[in-house]
Write a protein that holds these residues in place. Structure first.
Motif, PDB file in Angstrom:
ATOM      1  N   LEU A  21       0.833  -1.205   0.000  1.00 60.97           N
ATOM      2  CA  LEU A  21       0.000   0.000   0.000  1.00 60.97           C
ATOM      3  C   LEU A  21       0.864   1.251   0.000  1.00 60.97           C
ATOM      4  N   LEU A  22       1.968   1.207   0.759  1.00 56.84           N
ATOM      5  CA  LEU A  22       2.881   2.351   0.786  1.00 56.84           C
ATOM      6  C   LEU A  22       3.498   2.575  -0.584  1.00 56.84           C
ATOM      7  N   PHE A  23       3.956   1.477  -1.218  1.00 61.69           N
ATOM      8  CA  PHE A  23       4.503   1.582  -2.566  1.00 61.69           C
ATOM      9  C   PHE A  23       3.453   2.078  -3.551  1.00 61.69           C
ATOM     10  N   ALA A  24       2.213   1.567  -3.413  1.00 64.12           N
ATOM     11  CA  ALA A  24       1.146   1.981  -4.322  1.00 64.12           C
ATOM     12  C   ALA A  24       0.848   3.469  -4.172  1.00 64.12           C
ATOM     13  N   ALA A  25       0.779   3.928  -2.908  1.00 64.03           N
ATOM     14  CA  ALA A  25       0.532   5.357  -2.681  1.00 64.03           C
ATOM     15  C   ALA A  25       1.674   6.198  -3.239  1.00 64.03           C
ATOM     16  N   ALA A 175       5.267   0.863 -12.544  1.00 58.59           N
ATOM     17  CA  ALA A 175       4.529  -0.357 -12.199  1.00 58.59           C
ATOM     18  C   ALA A 175       5.453  -1.562 -12.129  1.00 58.59           C
ATOM     19  N   ILE A 176       6.395  -1.650 -13.107  1.00 59.09           N
ATOM     20  CA  ILE A 176       7.327  -2.792 -13.126  1.00 59.09           C
ATOM     21  C   ILE A 176       8.254  -2.733 -11.914  1.00 59.09           C
ATOM     22  N   VAL A 177       8.780  -1.545 -11.606  1.00 61.03           N
ATOM     23  CA  VAL A 177       9.665  -1.395 -10.434  1.00 61.03           C
ATOM     24  C   VAL A 177       8.917  -1.741  -9.156  1.00 61.03           C
ATOM     25  N   THR A 178       7.661  -1.288  -9.054  1.00 53.72           N
ATOM     26  CA  THR A 178       6.852  -1.592  -7.870  1.00 53.72           C
ATOM     27  C   THR A 178       6.624  -3.093  -7.736  1.00 53.72           C
ATOM     28  N   LEU A 179       6.352  -3.764  -8.863  1.00 53.57           N
ATOM     29  CA  LEU A 179       6.141  -5.218  -8.840  1.00 53.57           C
ATOM     30  C   LEU A 179       7.403  -5.955  -8.398  1.00 53.57           C
ATOM     31  N   ILE A 180       8.558  -5.523  -8.954  1.00 48.19           N
ATOM     32  CA  ILE A 180       9.829  -6.172  -8.572  1.00 48.19           C
ATOM     33  C   ILE A 180      10.105  -5.973  -7.083  1.00 48.19           C
ATOM     34  N   LEU A 181       9.914  -4.731  -6.618  1.00 49.13           N
ATOM     35  CA  LEU A 181      10.150  -4.458  -5.197  1.00 49.13           C
ATOM     36  C   LEU A 181       9.166  -5.232  -4.318  1.00 49.13           C
ATOM     37  N   THR A 182       7.937  -5.391  -4.799  1.00 51.01           N
ATOM     38  CA  THR A 182       6.947  -6.166  -4.035  1.00 51.01           C
ATOM     39  C   THR A 182       7.366  -7.621  -3.904  1.00 51.01           C
TER      40      THR A 182
END
Length: 589
Positions: A21-25, A175-182
């Motif tokens: 959620l933090l990354f999404a925000a 989006a790709i960076v967020t997915l990798i970090l997730t």
């Protein structure tokens, strides 16, 4: 008691969800910011392009005297689809518009946002405003020059919207960076979750005081949290083992206190009970004149006032390395007690109460035994000395008298020999009973040999022996002591039961561990008041008659000690039909 409900999400799931959620925000904020920045960049780029167009257009105006003719030619030559060019005076009057022939009728433009910005800043634009002249939305860009304000405008159509649209590649990148970090953080939180789950299992088992094996410690992930968890489990296991060892030692101590043959009580520095055993309570009540409700009331007894005062004084002094103890003797209600107090380093203390009545009685009995032995030895020695003195002092003593005196000396010396032998046997049994050799003994054959040894004495008194023992009665014991049991009982019956009697020997019962024997006669028996004292050393029912017969007074004492050494007990009673019966047991092994 309410049972705690299991949470819907585990800690690692909550942590992962929070991070997502933090990354999404953050991503949404970044995308919004980048989108506005891209859009502003496109707007600035378009504004710069129109500003450049305005500058070139103004140069054309400056080089020509006819503004309208020059502008018409220029706009036709440098055509941008849908472009609208407007020349405005500094006071807001429109003096040229390429899309409006009757531009003289256009209202004053001094209130237009782009014109205001141009007048104040030198240039300005308005992103999207519906034109009052054309009736459709347009993008306006105005530039201030010496005499005029040049404004260009493009219609806000699909082409312009497309050109001003932000580039969405950064959205996909984000989006790709967020997915990798997730994914990375998911694996990280999974390890944390595994460690937390293991710690939860550890706390659950620790709460139940269970020992933890090293497999559980090795199940933690190989990270800092795992290392910390492993060390916690190792420390807990050491503490658990120490606690178990202390618990075992505590149980040993409690068991020792409860089965101890002395009364023990342990108290805090302020005289509060920590632990007392049953004997302490029993002895305290024997010392006290009233029944004590609890162990702490013992300090109010006047009998141990010296102990109580000593405790109070000793606790006021600083604890050192010296041993602080005190003991007193009490004689109360026919018993003798030793009360001892020991004060420990932390000012707690222990009080022990020992009943030494039996020990004092044993001392008395030993003293009496010594006196009895001296008395028993004195009689034959005196007799021998008297007869020998008569013989020595009378050289003309007749031969028949000399023979009689010598025979009496010999008889007394035999009695003295038997007495010393019996004393030696009893001493050996008292002091070295655990060193007596044990072997397989056949009781039936041993008794049969005793009957043969005393056959002449039995015949003289017309005594019949009924041996009802089975042929095989094996036990593990000492042959000499087993012999002394039956031989002394036989000699006792021959000496004191009388003539024309029967002696009955039988084993009337047998169980897994012992044989039960009966040795009885049909003689004169013993008065009831003597029965309980028959096994005392040097005790005689008829002292004068016993000495005449030649007994030492130790035979039945030897019998009792021999029976006890062989794991049994013995008692005596009078038969209803007359005579004395000895009932005793012997352990099989």
């Amino acid at each position: 008691m309410t049972i705690a409900q299991k949470p819907i999400l585990s800690l690692n799931q909550k942590l992962l969800l929070s991070v997502i959620l933090l990354f999404a925000a953050f991503s949404l904020c970044f995308i919004g910011f980048q989108y506005n920045r891209e859009k502003e960049f496109k707007v600035e780029l378009l504004n710069t392009k129109l500003q450049d167009y305005n500058a070139r257009l103004y140069e054309e105006i400056c080089d020509s005297g006819n503004i309208e003719k020059t502008l018409n030619k220029y706009t036709k030559r440098h055509t941008i689809k849908g472009l609208r060019v407007t020349i405005i005076t500094l006071d807001g009057k429109v003096i040229y518009d390429n899309l409006k022939k009757d531009y003289n009728k256009i209202e004053n433009h001094s209130n237009r946002p782009e014109v205001k910005q141009a007048l104040s800043k030198g240039n300005g634009y308005d992103l999207r405003r519906t034109s009052e002249t054309t009736g459709y939305p347009s993008f306006y860009s105005a530039s201030l020059y010496d005499k005029y304000i040049v404004r260009s405008a493009l219609p806000y159509n699909m082409d312009l919207v497309s050109s001003l649209k932000a580039d969405y590649k950064f959205v996909w990148f984000t989006a790709i960076v967020t997915l990798i970090l997730t994914i990375i953080f998911s694996r990280f939180t999974k390890k944390i979750g595994t460690s937390i789950a293991q710690l939860r299992e550890f706390t659950r088992r620790a709460d139940r005081n269970e020992a933890l094996d090293m497999d559980m410690a090795n199940a933690f992930p190989n990270n800092e949290l795992g290392d910390i968890s492993q060390h916690i489990i190792k420390i807990y296991n050491r503490l658990h083992d120490t606690k178990e060892a202390l618990y075992i030692e505590r149980e040993k101590l409690i068991t020792h206190l409860q089965i101890s043959h002395e009364g023990l009580g342990i108290f805090t520095a302020d005289k509060k009970e920590i632990l007392v055993n049953n004997l302490f309570t029993q002895y305290s009540n024997l010392i006290s004149d009233v029944n004590l409700q609890n162990a702490e009331e013992v300090f109010s007894l006047p009998e141990i006032q010296k102990i109580t005062e000593y405790i109070s004084k000793a606790q006021k002094r600083p604890a050192g390395n010296e041993e602080r103890r005190m003991s007193i003797n009490l004689d109360k209600n026919g018993r003798i007690f030793v009360v001892e107090c020991i004060i420990f380093q932390d000012q707690s203390f222990e009080i022990s109460i020992n009943d030494i009545t039996q020990e004092e009685e044993q001392v008395r009995m030993k003293r009496q035994l010594t006196q009895n032995i001296a008395h028993e030895l004195k009689t034959p020695v005196s007799s021998i000395q008297g007869y020998l003195e008569t013989i020595v002092n009378n050289e003309s003593l007749p031969k028949d008298k000399l023979k009689t005196f010598l025979e009496r000396c010999y008889a007394q010396s035999n009695r003295l020999t038997r007495l010393l032998r019996d004393i030696s046997v009893l001493t050996r049994m008292d002091e070295a009973s655990n060193m007596i050799d044990m072997e397989k003994v056949e009781i039936s054959s041993l008794v049969q040999s005793i009957i043969k040894d005393v056959a002449l004495e039995l015949e003289e008194k017309n005594i019949k022996v009924n041996n009802a023992l089975n042929k095989e009665l094996p036990i593990r014991g000492n042959a000499s002591l087993i012999y002394s049991i039956f031989r002394n009982l036989m000699d006792n019956a021959i000496a004191y039961a009388g003539n024309d009697i029967s002696i009955n020997i039988k084993c009337f019962r047998e169980d897994e561990s012992s044989y039960y024997f009966s040795f009885s006669d049909t003689g004169v028996g013993v008065a009831p008041e003597h029965l309980n004292r028959l096994f005392e050393r040097f005790y005689r029912v008829d002292k004068g008659r016993s000495r005449k017969i030649g007994g030492t007074g130790l035979g039945l004492a030897i019998v009792k000690n021999s029976v006890i050494i062989h794991g049994g007990n013995i008692s005596a009673k009078n038969n209803q039909g007359g005579g004395l019966e000895f009932i005793f047991t012997l352990a099989k092994s």
